[in-house]
Write a protein that holds these residues in place. Structure first.
Motif, mmCIF file in Angstrom:
data_model
loop_
_atom_site.group_PDB
_atom_site.id
_atom_site.type_symbol
_atom_site.label_atom_id
_atom_site.label_comp_id
_atom_site.label_asym_id
_atom_site.label_seq_id
_atom_site.Cartn_x
_atom_site.Cartn_y
_atom_site.Cartn_z
ATOM 1 N N GLU A 293 0.849 -1.191 0.000
ATOM 2 C CA GLU A 293 0.000 0.000 0.000
ATOM 3 C C GLU A 293 0.882 1.237 0.000
ATOM 4 N N VAL A 294 0.552 2.204 -0.854
ATOM 5 C CA VAL A 294 1.354 3.416 -1.016
ATOM 6 C C VAL A 294 0.409 4.614 -1.045
ATOM 7 N N LEU A 304 8.247 5.393 -4.119
ATOM 8 C CA LEU A 304 9.167 4.353 -4.562
ATOM 9 C C LEU A 304 8.583 2.976 -4.275
ATOM 10 N N ILE A 305 8.648 2.091 -5.270
ATOM 11 C CA ILE A 305 8.126 0.732 -5.148
ATOM 12 C C ILE A 305 9.251 -0.232 -5.503
ATOM 13 N N VAL A 331 1.257 7.292 -13.174
ATOM 14 C CA VAL A 331 2.336 6.935 -14.089
ATOM 15 C C VAL A 331 3.357 6.106 -13.320
ATOM 16 N N ILE A 332 3.708 4.929 -13.869
ATOM 17 C CA ILE A 332 4.735 4.068 -13.285
ATOM 18 C C ILE A 332 5.931 4.039 -14.229
ATOM 19 N N GLN A 333 7.091 4.356 -13.693
ATOM 20 C CA GLN A 333 8.306 4.337 -14.510
ATOM 21 C C GLN A 333 9.387 3.509 -13.824
ATOM 22 N N VAL A 356 13.855 -0.523 -8.491
ATOM 23 C CA VAL A 356 13.034 0.512 -7.881
ATOM 24 C C VAL A 356 12.216 1.185 -8.973
ATOM 25 N N LEU A 357 10.896 1.248 -8.767
ATOM 26 C CA LEU A 357 10.002 1.912 -9.701
ATOM 27 C C LEU A 357 9.470 3.181 -9.052
ATOM 28 N N TYR A 358 9.100 4.139 -9.890
ATOM 29 C CA TYR A 358 8.622 5.426 -9.407
ATOM 30 C C TYR A 358 7.158 5.597 -9.804
#
Length: 411
Positions: A293-294, A304-305, A331-333, A356-358
Motif C-alpha cells: 500500500e502506497v 518508490l516501489i 504513471v509508473i516508470q 526501484v520503480l517510481y
C-alpha cells in the motif's frame, strides 16, 4: 526542574488486576484506559487491549531501557517515583518521534507511561517490565478517543528515505533465498553539533548487520555510509515481513532547555529508533513487490516501489510489465523490466538485482479528496510458459492535510 512543552500522564505498575497483564503488552497494541482501570491511588490494576481500529485512549509504542542508577552502589534499590518518571519522560519523548514521524512536542498527542511500583520492582517472578517503563501515546485532550494507529501518522507521504536526523537509501528492503543480502546507505541530513551514532539493535530477530554501528560527525556527516544487511537462514520464514531496527545514540550532553537547540532534550542515555520494514520473498511466487500500500500526493514527489525476483527465470529471460486500472491517474516508470537469468544483455537487468520503480500522480481537475488505484505486476516467462501476477494499492491525495492530532492544540 524539567519543563515540558506537551501534556504527560503517568501511571504506576502493580502486579494484580484483571484484563491483560501489563507485562504481556507489546508496542503497536492499543488500549482503552479509563478510571475503571485504576485503583484509588492511581495504580494500574488492569489494561484493556482493543483493536487500533476501534475507539481507544492509548497506543503502546515502545518499552524503555532498564533504569540504571547513576551510583552503582544503588543498583537494585527502588529509586523512587521521581527518578523513574524522569527516566520515563526522557525515554518516551525521544522514542515517540521515530514512531509518529514528528516531535511529539509539536503535536496534540500526549505522552503517557507506566513505570514500576516498589512491589513490581522487587518481584523477581515478573517476566518483564520489572526495571523499565511502557511508553504510550494518548489521545488529545479535546478528542479523547483515537480511531486508528498513530504509527507514522505525522510522517508526510512522498518523503522517501527521510528518518530524522538521517537520510536512508531505502524505506524498505526485499530479501530472498537467492538474494539474502542488501546494502542500506545512510547519511545525516545536516551537520551535527556533536557525534551521532546509528547502531544496529541486537534485539532484531532474523537479520544481521555489518558493521553493527556507524558514527557520524562534522567531517563525515554528508557522506553515505554503508550497512550490509543479511537474513538468517533459519529465523525468518519466506513470505513474512520483518523489521530492521536501529538505535540512534546522541552524545549531546547539553542541559534540558527547549531554547538550546534540537538536541537539547536528548542526553546520551536517551535513544531513538529507526525501523525499516524487510519483506522476505518466497520461492512459491516468482517475484516480490513492496510495499503493498502506497500513498502519494497529486503535486508531490514520486513514491518508490520495490521489485525483486524470488528465483531465476527458467529460460534466458523473463519480463514484468506494470499496468494500472486508472492509467490517466498514475504513471509508473519504468512500466516494463526484462530480467536475464545469466549475464545481462542490452536492455535487461540481472534477475538478482532489486529494482526501484517510481509512481507519480497525474494532475486532474476533479475535487476528490482521496482516490484508490490498483497497480498490477505481471510476470511472464513466455518460453517456459510461466506467469505470475501481484497487485498493490496506491492512494492518491489531492493535497496533504496534516491530521489534527499532529498539530498543536489551541490551548
Amino acid at each position: 526542574m524539567l519543563t515540558l512543552m506537551f501534556a504527560v500522564t503517568s501511571f504506576v505498575l502493580v502486579a494484580c488486576g484483571g484484563g491483560t497483564s501489563v507485562w504481556e503488552t507489546k508496542p503497536g497494541q492499543c488500549a482503552d484506559i479509563n478510571s475503571g482501570s485504576l485503583s484509588a491511588d492511581g495504580f494500574v490494576k488492569e489494561i484493556k487491549l482493543v483493536s487500533c481500529d476501534d475507539p481507544h485512549t492509548h497506543e503502546i509504542f515502545a518499552i524503555s531501557d532498564d533504569y540504571v542508577a547513576t551510583n552503582s552502589d544503588l543498583d537494585g534499590i527502588y529509586p523512587g517515583s521521581e527518578a523513574l518518571e524522569t527516566h520515563s519522560i526522557n525515554q518516551c519523548v525521544w522514542l515517540a518521534e521515530g514512531y509518529i514521524g514528528k516531535p511529539v512536542q509539536e503535536t496534540s498527542l500526549r505522552i503517557s507511561y507506566i513505570y514500576p511500583s516498589i512491589d513490581t520492582w522487587n518481584d523477581d517472578n515478573l517476566p518483564a517490565l520489572q526495571r523499565n517503563s511502557i511508553c504510550m501515546l494518548a489521545a488529545p485532550l479535546d478528542d479523547p478517543k483515537l480511531n486508528k494507529s498513530v504509527k507514522g501518522l505525522c510522517r508526510q507521504p512522498n518523503t522517501p528515505g527521510i528518518y530524522p536526523p538521517f537520510q536512508l537509501s531505502a524505506d524498505w528492503l526485499i530479501l530472498t533465498n537467492s538474494a539474502p543480502r542488501e546494502v542500506l546507505r545512510v547519511r545525516l541530513q545536516q551537520q551535527p553539533t556533536s557525534p551521532i551514532t546509528l547502531q544496529f539493535d541486537p534485539s532484531t530477530k532474523g537479520l544481521q548487520v555489518e558493521p553493527s554501528q556507524k558514527t557520524f560527525n562534522s567531517r563525515n556527516w554528508s557522506s553515505f555510509q554503508d550497512f550490509k544487511i543479511s537474513k538468517s537462514e533459519s529465523e525468518l520464514e519466506p513470505g513474512t515481513l520483518s523489521e530492521l531496527r536501529f538505535l540512534v545514540l546522541d552524545s549531546d550532553l547539553s542541559p534540558s532547555d527547549p531554547e538550546s537547540g534540537p538536541n537539547s532534550q536528548r542526553p546520551a542515555s536517551d535513544r531513538n529508533r529507526i525501523n525499516i520494514p524487510v519483506t522476505i520473498g518466497t520461492d512459491q511466487q516468482k517475484m516480490s513487490v513492496f510495499p503493498k500500500e502506497v500513498t502519494i500526493i497529486e503535486s508531490g514527489n514520486a513514491a518508490l516501489i520495490g521489485l525483486r525476483l524470488n528465483q531465476s527465470p527458467t529460460s534466458a529471460s523473463a519480463s514484468v510489465s506494470i499496468t494500472s486500472d486508472k492509467p490517466n491517474r498514475i504513471v509508473i516508470q519504468p512500466n516494463e523490466i526484462t530480467f536475464s537469468s545469466q549475464d545481462s544483455a542490452p536492455g535487461q537487468v540481472n534477475w538478482l538485482s532489486q529494482q526501484v520503480l517510481y509512481a507519480s500522480a497525474i494532475a486532474d481537475d476533479k475535487q476528490v479528496e482521496s482516490e484508490e488505484v490498483t497497480i498490477k505486476f505481471n510476470y511472464s516467462d513466455s518460453l517456459a510458459g510461466e506467469v505470475d501476477a501481484q497487485e498493490i494499492k496506491i492512494r492518491v491525495l489531492d493535497a496533504y492535510s496534516e491530521p489534527s492530532a499532529c498539530k498543536l492544540g489551541n490551548d
